[in-house]
Scaffold this motif. Sequence first.
Motif, PDB file in Angstrom:
ATOM      1  N   MET A   1       0.818  -1.182   0.000  1.00 45.46           N
ATOM      2  CA  MET A   1       0.000   0.000   0.000  1.00 45.46           C
ATOM      3  C   MET A   1       0.872   1.260   0.000  1.00 45.46           C
ATOM      4  O   MET A   1       0.612   2.183  -0.753  1.00 45.46           O
ATOM      5  N   TYR A   2       1.891   1.303   0.868  1.00 46.14           N
ATOM      6  CA  TYR A   2       2.739   2.491   0.941  1.00 46.14           C
ATOM      7  C   TYR A   2       3.594   2.655  -0.315  1.00 46.14           C
ATOM      8  O   TYR A   2       3.874   3.774  -0.728  1.00 46.14           O
ATOM      9  N   ILE A   3       3.972   1.557  -0.921  1.00 44.02           N
ATOM     10  CA  ILE A   3       4.733   1.640  -2.168  1.00 44.02           C
ATOM     11  C   ILE A   3       3.851   2.234  -3.266  1.00 44.02           C
ATOM     12  O   ILE A   3       4.302   3.048  -4.068  1.00 44.02           O
ATOM     13  N   GLY A   4       2.587   1.849  -3.290  1.00 40.95           N
ATOM     14  CA  GLY A   4       1.650   2.410  -4.260  1.00 40.95           C
ATOM     15  C   GLY A   4       1.479   3.910  -4.078  1.00 40.95           C
ATOM     16  O   GLY A   4       1.482   4.672  -5.045  1.00 40.95           O
ATOM     17  N   TYR A   5       1.331   4.334  -2.825  1.00 36.79           N
ATOM     18  CA  TYR A   5       1.228   5.775  -2.554  1.00 36.79           C
ATOM     19  C   TYR A   5       2.487   6.499  -3.019  1.00 36.79           C
ATOM     20  O   TYR A   5       2.419   7.562  -3.621  1.00 36.79           O
ATOM     21  N   ALA A  60      -6.594   6.575  -3.015  1.00 36.90           N
ATOM     22  CA  ALA A  60      -7.127   6.211  -1.708  1.00 36.90           C
ATOM     23  C   ALA A  60      -8.564   5.703  -1.813  1.00 36.90           C
ATOM     24  O   ALA A  60      -8.935   4.726  -1.159  1.00 36.90           O
ATOM     25  N   VAL A  61      -9.373   6.334  -2.648  1.00 32.63           N
ATOM     26  CA  VAL A  61     -10.758   5.894  -2.831  1.00 32.63           C
ATOM     27  C   VAL A  61     -10.801   4.512  -3.469  1.00 32.63           C
ATOM     28  O   VAL A  61     -11.544   3.626  -3.032  1.00 32.63           O
ATOM     29  N   LEU A  62      -9.991   4.312  -4.510  1.00 32.66           N
ATOM     30  CA  LEU A  62      -9.963   3.000  -5.167  1.00 32.66           C
ATOM     31  C   LEU A  62      -9.436   1.922  -4.229  1.00 32.66           C
ATOM     32  O   LEU A  62      -9.946   0.799  -4.223  1.00 32.66           O
ATOM     33  N   LEU A  63      -8.445   2.247  -3.425  1.00 30.98           N
ATOM     34  CA  LEU A  63      -7.903   1.284  -2.470  1.00 30.98           C
ATOM     35  C   LEU A  63      -8.946   0.934  -1.418  1.00 30.98           C
ATOM     36  O   LEU A  63      -9.094  -0.229  -1.043  1.00 30.98           O
ATOM     37  N   THR A  67     -10.418  -2.799  -0.808  1.00 32.14           N
ATOM     38  CA  THR A  67     -10.314  -3.484   0.478  1.00 32.14           C
ATOM     39  C   THR A  67     -11.682  -3.787   1.062  1.00 32.14           C
ATOM     40  O   THR A  67     -11.868  -4.814   1.706  1.00 32.14           O
ATOM     41  N   MET A  68     -12.666  -2.923   0.850  1.00 29.54           N
ATOM     42  CA  MET A  68     -14.007  -3.187   1.347  1.00 29.54           C
ATOM     43  C   MET A  68     -14.671  -4.313   0.576  1.00 29.54           C
ATOM     44  O   MET A  68     -15.418  -5.092   1.138  1.00 29.54           O
ATOM     45  N   ALA A  69     -14.389  -4.424  -0.723  1.00 30.97           N
ATOM     46  CA  ALA A  69     -14.953  -5.505  -1.529  1.00 30.97           C
ATOM     47  C   ALA A  69     -14.357  -6.850  -1.143  1.00 30.97           C
ATOM     48  O   ALA A  69     -15.026  -7.873  -1.189  1.00 30.97           O
ATOM     49  N   SER A  70     -13.085  -6.854  -0.747  1.00 20.72           N
ATOM     50  CA  SER A  70     -12.458  -8.121  -0.391  1.00 20.72           C
ATOM     51  C   SER A  70     -12.867  -8.597   0.995  1.00 20.72           C
ATOM     52  O   SER A  70     -12.749  -9.771   1.296  1.00 20.72           O
ATOM     53  N   VAL A  71     -13.371  -7.709   1.831  1.00 23.83           N
ATOM     54  CA  VAL A  71     -13.818  -8.089   3.187  1.00 23.83           C
ATOM     55  C   VAL A  71     -15.170  -8.770   3.110  1.00 23.83           C
ATOM     56  O   VAL A  71     -15.448  -9.697   3.859  1.00 23.83           O
TER      57      VAL A  71
END
Length: 72
Positions: A1-5, A60-63, A67-71
Motif C-alpha cells: 500500500m505504501y509503495i503504491g502511494y 485512496a478511494v480506489l484502495l 479493500t471493502m470488496a475483499s472483506v
Amino acid sequence: MYIGYGLIIGIAGVFGGLICSLIKRSGGVKDSGVFFTGHGGVFDRFDTFILCSPATYVFAVLLNEYTMASVE
C-alpha cells in the motif's frame, strides 16, 4: 500500500511540474514570481500539488473500494 502511494505521488508530482511548466511556456512566462527572483512564484511552489493531490485522493478511494470488496 505504501509503495503504491509513493509511486503515485512521485509520478504525479513529476507530471504536475511538467504540465505547469508547459502552461507557463505557452504563456511566454519564464518566472512567475516577483518576490524571490529566480525562485518562481506561488504557482511554482505548488505545481506538484495540482496533480498530486487529486491522484492521491483517487488512489485512496480506489484502495478503499478494493479493500471493502475483499472483506465482504
